[in-house]
Write a protein that holds these residues in place. Structure first.
Motif, mmCIF file in Angstrom:
data_model
loop_
_atom_site.group_PDB
_atom_site.id
_atom_site.type_symbol
_atom_site.label_atom_id
_atom_site.label_comp_id
_atom_site.label_asym_id
_atom_site.label_seq_id
_atom_site.Cartn_x
_atom_site.Cartn_y
_atom_site.Cartn_z
ATOM 1 N N PHE A 92 14.249 0.563 0.641
ATOM 2 C CA PHE A 92 14.452 -0.466 -0.339
ATOM 3 C C PHE A 92 13.466 -1.165 -0.596
ATOM 4 C CE2 PHE A 92 19.262 -0.310 0.430
ATOM 5 C CZ PHE A 92 19.487 0.306 -0.594
ATOM 6 N N GLN A 93 12.656 -1.588 0.479
ATOM 7 C CA GLN A 93 11.590 -2.472 0.447
ATOM 8 C C GLN A 93 10.199 -1.817 -0.416
ATOM 9 O OE1 GLN A 93 10.781 -3.256 4.481
ATOM 10 N NE2 GLN A 93 11.963 -5.559 4.350
ATOM 11 N N ILE A 94 9.929 -0.639 0.138
ATOM 12 C CA ILE A 94 8.899 0.233 -0.599
ATOM 13 C C ILE A 94 9.277 0.243 -2.126
ATOM 14 C CG2 ILE A 94 7.686 2.190 -0.692
ATOM 15 C CD1 ILE A 94 8.159 2.142 2.609
ATOM 16 N N GLY A 95 10.512 0.785 -2.264
ATOM 17 C CA GLY A 95 11.114 0.918 -3.760
ATOM 18 C C GLY A 95 11.041 -0.333 -4.681
ATOM 19 N N VAL A 96 11.390 -1.215 -4.203
ATOM 20 C CA VAL A 96 11.145 -2.429 -4.796
ATOM 21 C C VAL A 96 9.808 -2.947 -5.256
ATOM 22 C CG1 VAL A 96 11.474 -5.032 -4.957
ATOM 23 C CG2 VAL A 96 13.437 -3.739 -4.265
ATOM 24 N N ALA A 97 8.861 -2.714 -4.333
ATOM 25 C CA ALA A 97 7.598 -3.033 -4.172
ATOM 26 C C ALA A 97 6.972 -2.090 -5.448
ATOM 27 C CB ALA A 97 6.733 -2.972 -2.897
ATOM 28 N N ALA A 98 7.316 -0.662 -5.383
ATOM 29 C CA ALA A 98 6.753 0.120 -6.247
ATOM 30 C C ALA A 98 7.261 -0.093 -7.680
ATOM 31 C CB ALA A 98 7.575 1.736 -6.141
ATOM 32 N N VAL A 99 8.398 -0.712 -7.906
ATOM 33 C CA VAL A 99 8.960 -0.847 -9.093
ATOM 34 C C VAL A 99 8.303 -2.144 -9.894
ATOM 35 C CG1 VAL A 99 10.910 -1.874 -10.559
ATOM 36 C CG2 VAL A 99 11.125 0.056 -9.000
ATOM 37 N N LEU A 100 7.890 -3.188 -9.070
ATOM 38 C CA LEU A 100 7.206 -4.147 -9.277
ATOM 39 C C LEU A 100 5.566 -4.003 -9.773
ATOM 40 C CD1 LEU A 100 8.439 -6.961 -6.638
ATOM 41 C CD2 LEU A 100 8.897 -6.779 -9.016
ATOM 42 N N ILE A 101 5.092 -3.029 -8.629
ATOM 43 C CA ILE A 101 3.694 -2.707 -9.016
ATOM 44 C C ILE A 101 3.603 -2.075 -10.437
ATOM 45 C CG2 ILE A 101 1.845 -1.211 -8.255
ATOM 46 C CD1 ILE A 101 2.733 -2.034 -5.391
ATOM 47 N N GLY A 102 4.619 -1.044 -10.493
ATOM 48 C CA GLY A 102 4.526 0.036 -11.836
ATOM 49 C C GLY A 102 4.783 -1.184 -12.879
ATOM 50 N N VAL A 142 7.104 -9.913 -1.923
ATOM 51 C CA VAL A 142 8.281 -9.708 -2.872
ATOM 52 C C VAL A 142 9.083 -8.598 -2.675
ATOM 53 C CG1 VAL A 142 8.988 -10.101 -5.282
ATOM 54 C CG2 VAL A 142 7.047 -11.343 -4.399
ATOM 55 N N GLY A 143 8.543 -7.550 -2.594
ATOM 56 C CA GLY A 143 9.326 -6.253 -2.429
ATOM 57 C C GLY A 143 10.212 -6.310 -1.099
ATOM 58 N N ALA A 144 9.483 -6.896 -0.002
ATOM 59 C CA ALA A 144 10.095 -6.986 1.097
ATOM 60 C C ALA A 144 11.162 -7.791 1.203
ATOM 61 C CB ALA A 144 9.026 -7.502 2.359
ATOM 62 N N VAL A 145 11.265 -9.121 0.729
ATOM 63 C CA VAL A 145 11.968 -9.859 0.603
ATOM 64 C C VAL A 145 13.472 -9.625 -0.289
ATOM 65 C CG1 VAL A 145 13.053 -12.330 -0.355
ATOM 66 C CG2 VAL A 145 10.787 -12.140 0.947
ATOM 67 N N VAL A 146 13.095 -8.910 -1.520
ATOM 68 C CA VAL A 146 14.016 -8.374 -2.377
ATOM 69 C C VAL A 146 14.673 -7.147 -1.788
ATOM 70 C CG1 VAL A 146 14.606 -7.349 -4.700
ATOM 71 C CG2 VAL A 146 13.288 -9.527 -4.216
ATOM 72 N N GLY A 147 13.994 -6.445 -1.166
ATOM 73 C CA GLY A 147 14.635 -5.173 -0.365
ATOM 74 C C GLY A 147 15.164 -5.615 0.814
ATOM 75 N N ASN A 148 15.031 -6.596 1.479
ATOM 76 C CA ASN A 148 15.848 -7.067 2.488
ATOM 77 C C ASN A 148 17.188 -7.549 2.227
ATOM 78 O OD1 ASN A 148 14.427 -6.549 4.971
ATOM 79 N ND2 ASN A 148 13.474 -8.528 4.940
ATOM 80 N N ALA A 149 17.325 -8.422 0.812
ATOM 81 C CA ALA A 149 18.530 -8.828 0.151
ATOM 82 C C ALA A 149 19.396 -7.579 0.049
ATOM 83 C CB ALA A 149 18.213 -9.615 -0.990
ATOM 84 N N LEU A 209 0.978 -1.247 -0.016
ATOM 85 C CA LEU A 209 0.078 0.040 -0.155
ATOM 86 C C LEU A 209 1.109 1.461 -0.194
ATOM 87 C CD1 LEU A 209 -2.920 -1.135 2.498
ATOM 88 C CD2 LEU A 209 -2.961 -0.861 0.043
ATOM 89 N N LEU A 210 1.873 1.252 0.714
ATOM 90 C CA LEU A 210 3.021 2.511 0.726
ATOM 91 C C LEU A 210 3.617 2.433 -0.736
ATOM 92 C CD1 LEU A 210 4.798 2.234 4.333
ATOM 93 C CD2 LEU A 210 3.120 3.826 3.438
ATOM 94 N N ALA A 211 3.943 1.524 -1.504
ATOM 95 C CA ALA A 211 4.125 1.790 -2.796
ATOM 96 C C ALA A 211 3.325 2.205 -3.659
ATOM 97 C CB ALA A 211 4.927 0.240 -3.075
ATOM 98 N N LYS A 212 1.968 1.792 -3.508
ATOM 99 C CA LYS A 212 1.095 2.196 -4.368
ATOM 100 C C LYS A 212 0.788 3.740 -4.109
ATOM 101 C CE LYS A 212 -2.729 0.059 -5.419
ATOM 102 N NZ LYS A 212 -3.852 -0.833 -5.538
ATOM 103 N N LEU A 213 1.099 4.281 -2.898
ATOM 104 C CA LEU A 213 0.972 5.412 -2.673
ATOM 105 C C LEU A 213 2.038 6.331 -3.381
ATOM 106 C CD1 LEU A 213 -0.081 5.658 1.131
ATOM 107 C CD2 LEU A 213 -1.294 6.572 -0.724
ATOM 108 N N VAL A 214 3.198 5.947 -3.360
ATOM 109 C CA VAL A 214 4.634 6.592 -3.870
ATOM 110 C C VAL A 214 4.147 6.750 -5.529
ATOM 111 C CG1 VAL A 214 6.818 6.223 -4.571
ATOM 112 C CG2 VAL A 214 6.009 5.567 -2.114
#
Length: 86
Positions: free
Chosen positions: A65-75, A38-45, A15-20
């Motif tokens: 990192f987590q929110i950024g990866v999730a935003a890229v995936l959602i985009g 998925v964004g959380a896991v990849v962001g942690n890595a 939801l935070l990624a969708k807000l961004v």
């Protein structure tokens, strides 16, 4: 219990990624949660690779990192989902 926390974290991060992202993302809530997980896991890595996974206090960089990866995936998924639904 960790499965439940993964879903809750995925929901919040998604939801935070969708807000961004600008505009509307017409993907269902379950897809938002899945991409947030998925964004959380990849962001942690990524945070581990950079060396900022565990810091004193709140791990802001890891969360970014987590929110950024999730935003890229959602985009990336949103146009495919919209085409599929049309």
């Amino acid at each position: 219990m960790s499965f439940l926390w993964a879903i809750i974290a995925g929901l919040i991060i998604g939801l935070l990624a969708k807000l961004v992202l600008p505009g509307r993302q017409p993907i269902p809530l379950w897809m938002t949660v899945l991409l947030g997980i998925v964004g959380a896991v990849v962001g942690n890595a990524l945070a581990s690779a950079v060396g900022v996974r565990d810091t004193a206090g709140i791990d802001w960089i890891r969360h970014i990192f987590q929110i950024g990866v999730a935003a890229v995936l959602i985009g990336a998924i949103t146009p495919m989902w919209a085409r599929r639904r049309a």
